[in-house]
Design a protein around this motif. Structure first.
Motif, PDB file in Angstrom:
ATOM      1  N   GLN A 213       2.009   8.779   3.636  1.00 38.94           N
ATOM      2  CA  GLN A 213       3.063   7.870   4.075  1.00 38.94           C
ATOM      3  C   GLN A 213       3.077   7.746   5.593  1.00 38.94           C
ATOM      4  O   GLN A 213       3.225   6.644   6.140  1.00 38.94           O
ATOM      5  N   GLY A 214       2.930   8.874   6.291  1.00 40.05           N
ATOM      6  CA  GLY A 214       2.907   8.843   7.746  1.00 40.05           C
ATOM      7  C   GLY A 214       1.741   8.033   8.282  1.00 40.05           C
ATOM      8  O   GLY A 214       1.896   7.228   9.223  1.00 40.05           O
ATOM      9  N   ILE A 215       0.561   8.206   7.675  1.00 43.04           N
ATOM     10  CA  ILE A 215      -0.625   7.464   8.108  1.00 43.04           C
ATOM     11  C   ILE A 215      -0.458   5.973   7.841  1.00 43.04           C
ATOM     12  O   ILE A 215      -0.745   5.125   8.697  1.00 43.04           O
ATOM     13  N   LEU A 216       0.021   5.639   6.634  1.00 48.00           N
ATOM     14  CA  LEU A 216       0.191   4.234   6.277  1.00 48.00           C
ATOM     15  C   LEU A 216       1.242   3.553   7.159  1.00 48.00           C
ATOM     16  O   LEU A 216       1.074   2.389   7.555  1.00 48.00           O
ATOM     17  N   THR A 217       2.321   4.258   7.466  1.00 48.02           N
ATOM     18  CA  THR A 217       3.353   3.675   8.325  1.00 48.02           C
ATOM     19  C   THR A 217       2.779   3.337   9.694  1.00 48.02           C
ATOM     20  O   THR A 217       2.987   2.226  10.219  1.00 48.02           O
TER      21      THR A 217
ATOM     22  N   ILE B  50       4.727   6.387  -1.840  1.00 42.33           N
ATOM     23  CA  ILE B  50       6.095   6.511  -2.346  1.00 42.33           C
ATOM     24  C   ILE B  50       6.082   7.107  -3.756  1.00 42.33           C
ATOM     25  O   ILE B  50       6.917   7.948  -4.097  1.00 42.33           O
ATOM     26  N   SER B  51       5.127   6.669  -4.576  1.00 43.51           N
ATOM     27  CA  SER B  51       5.006   7.225  -5.930  1.00 43.51           C
ATOM     28  C   SER B  51       4.782   8.732  -5.878  1.00 43.51           C
ATOM     29  O   SER B  51       5.376   9.496  -6.653  1.00 43.51           O
TER      30      SER B  51
ATOM     31  N   GLY C 295       9.611   4.001   1.967  1.00 44.62           N
ATOM     32  CA  GLY C 295       8.822   5.209   1.768  1.00 44.62           C
ATOM     33  C   GLY C 295       9.247   6.337   2.688  1.00 44.62           C
ATOM     34  O   GLY C 295       9.275   7.507   2.285  1.00 44.62           O
ATOM     35  N   ASN C 296       9.597   6.004   3.902  1.00 43.79           N
ATOM     36  CA  ASN C 296      10.009   7.032   4.850  1.00 43.79           C
ATOM     37  C   ASN C 296      11.343   7.666   4.475  1.00 43.79           C
ATOM     38  O   ASN C 296      11.518   8.877   4.637  1.00 43.79           O
ATOM     39  N   VAL C 297      12.276   6.880   3.962  1.00 42.50           N
ATOM     40  CA  VAL C 297      13.568   7.464   3.603  1.00 42.50           C
ATOM     41  C   VAL C 297      13.534   8.155   2.244  1.00 42.50           C
ATOM     42  O   VAL C 297      14.450   8.913   1.921  1.00 42.50           O
ATOM     43  N   VAL C 298      12.475   7.924   1.449  1.00 41.32           N
ATOM     44  CA  VAL C 298      12.313   8.679   0.208  1.00 41.32           C
ATOM     45  C   VAL C 298      11.937  10.124   0.508  1.00 41.32           C
ATOM     46  O   VAL C 298      12.352  11.056  -0.195  1.00 41.32           O
TER      47      VAL C 298
ATOM     48  N   PHE D  76       0.818  -1.220   0.000  1.00 48.54           N
ATOM     49  CA  PHE D  76       0.000   0.000   0.000  1.00 48.54           C
ATOM     50  C   PHE D  76       0.850   1.268   0.000  1.00 48.54           C
ATOM     51  O   PHE D  76       0.504   2.247  -0.678  1.00 48.54           O
ATOM     52  N   PRO D  77       1.979   1.321   0.733  1.00 48.48           N
ATOM     53  CA  PRO D  77       2.817   2.531   0.659  1.00 48.48           C
ATOM     54  C   PRO D  77       3.446   2.782  -0.701  1.00 48.48           C
ATOM     55  O   PRO D  77       4.041   3.846  -0.899  1.00 48.48           O
TER      56      PRO D  77
END
Length: 322
Positions: A120-124, A92-93, A152-155, A87-88
């Motif tokens: 991204q924050g919500i999905l994480t 990420i896209s 996704g977080n480091v992107v 899902f992330p």
């Protein structure tokens, strides 16, 4: 009339099985666009980004239609121990779009980054909550696909820093690196001490390249572009996992094609970009040569994936029940 009614359930059934994992194709195309741009081919980069835009728009429409018509199928993906991690790929896209657009349209890039970072924050948080909830996951259900939320977080810092979101970028970088280390330990335990990955998941081994390669690029943004000791460690870890994965490549050619093969694309794009950046900062022609070699490999992978995906669509081999 009878022919129409017989076709409708088939089309409806395919929509039900349209996978969220296919958003990794957009990640791969955008990563390729950025890699080609890093090599100095701006026009080609823009063409690839245009293709990525078309693919992303088509996927967004199809998955939205799936959510409306088959909410149970989306819920099933969310509750699946492997599919959940994909899902992330959507957020990420969006974060990668911010990277692509930051030099062309900073205002649009900022809006996209804010939405992508929020998602991204919500999905994480949602995915980590799912991991530690009362539902039990077996060791056999773990795969390198679990790295995707961490990636996704480091992107986020790659565009976030230049767009002015420095503190938020540090937040995402910290979370991403922490969960990369934790998940790397768990994934290695699964790979070494348990049954081999099933065929469809073996391409996800390539995802192990992405966290250190992307973290290297993010670290350069956060520390002002200085090639220091942490940066060198991250890049060299990326190269180690690249070599490790390339040794597994012969086995991949014997597997039937599946959409999970798109997992090959973004990690190779990330280490390609990282190699060009490392070469520019170190002044070493060795790393420049590595970058060019990886770019050739990346272009071959993308061409092959586009061809096999188009062929699979024509043969109606994808979006089928598993």
């Amino acid at each position: 009339m009878a022919e129409t009614t017989s076709e409708t359930p088939i089309a409806n059934n395919r929509l039900e099985h349209f996978p969220v994992a296919f958003f990794s194709a957009v990640m791969g195309l955008l990563g390729t666009s950025l890699a080609v741009e890093a090599a100095g081919f701006s026009t080609v980069s823009h063409l690839i980004a245009g293709l990525a835009a078309l693919v992303f728009a088509a996927q967004a429409v199809l998955y939205a239609a799936k959510a409306v018509k088959h909410p149970g199928a989306v819920s099933a993906e969310w509750n699946h121990p492997i599919k959940l991690a994909f899902f992330p790929a959507i957020s990420i896209s969006l974060l990668l779009w911010a990277v692509v657009l930051r030099g062309v349209s900073p205002g649009l890039a900022t809006s996209i980054w804010l939405f992508g970072a929020l998602l991204q924050g919500i999905l994480t948080l949602a995915i980590v909550t799912s991991w530690i909830s009362h539902r039990g996951f077996g060791v056999g259900q773990m795969s390198p696909a679990w790295f995707i939320p961490a990636v996704g977080n480091v992107v986020a810092p790659i565009a976030g820093v230049s767009l002015g979101f420095v503190d938020a970028s540090w937040y995402f970088f910290s979370i991403g690196v922490l969960f990369w280390i934790v998940l790397q330990t768990l994934v290695f335990n699964r790979l070494v001490f348990h049954d081999p990955l099933p065929g469809k998941l073996r391409p996800t081994l390539t995802i192990m390249i992405a966290p250190p390669a992307v973290a290297f690029l993010a670290w350069l943004q956060l520390n002002g572009g200085v090639l220091d000791a942490p940066g060198r460690v991250l890049y060299n870890l990326g190269m180690f996992f690249t070599a490790l994965v390339l040794l597994q490549t012969p086995g991949l050619f014997r597997l039937p094609f599946a959409l999970s093969f798109w997992a090959l694309s973004f990690p190779i794009a990330a280490i390609t970009i990282a190699s060009f950046r490392y070469a520019a900062l170190s002044g070493s022609p060795v790393f420049a040569a590595l970058g060019w070699g990886l770019l050739v490999l990346l272009v071959a992978i993308i061409a092959g994936l586009l061809w096999r995906t188009a062929l699979a669509v024509l043969r109606k081999e994808i979006c089928q029940p598993e």
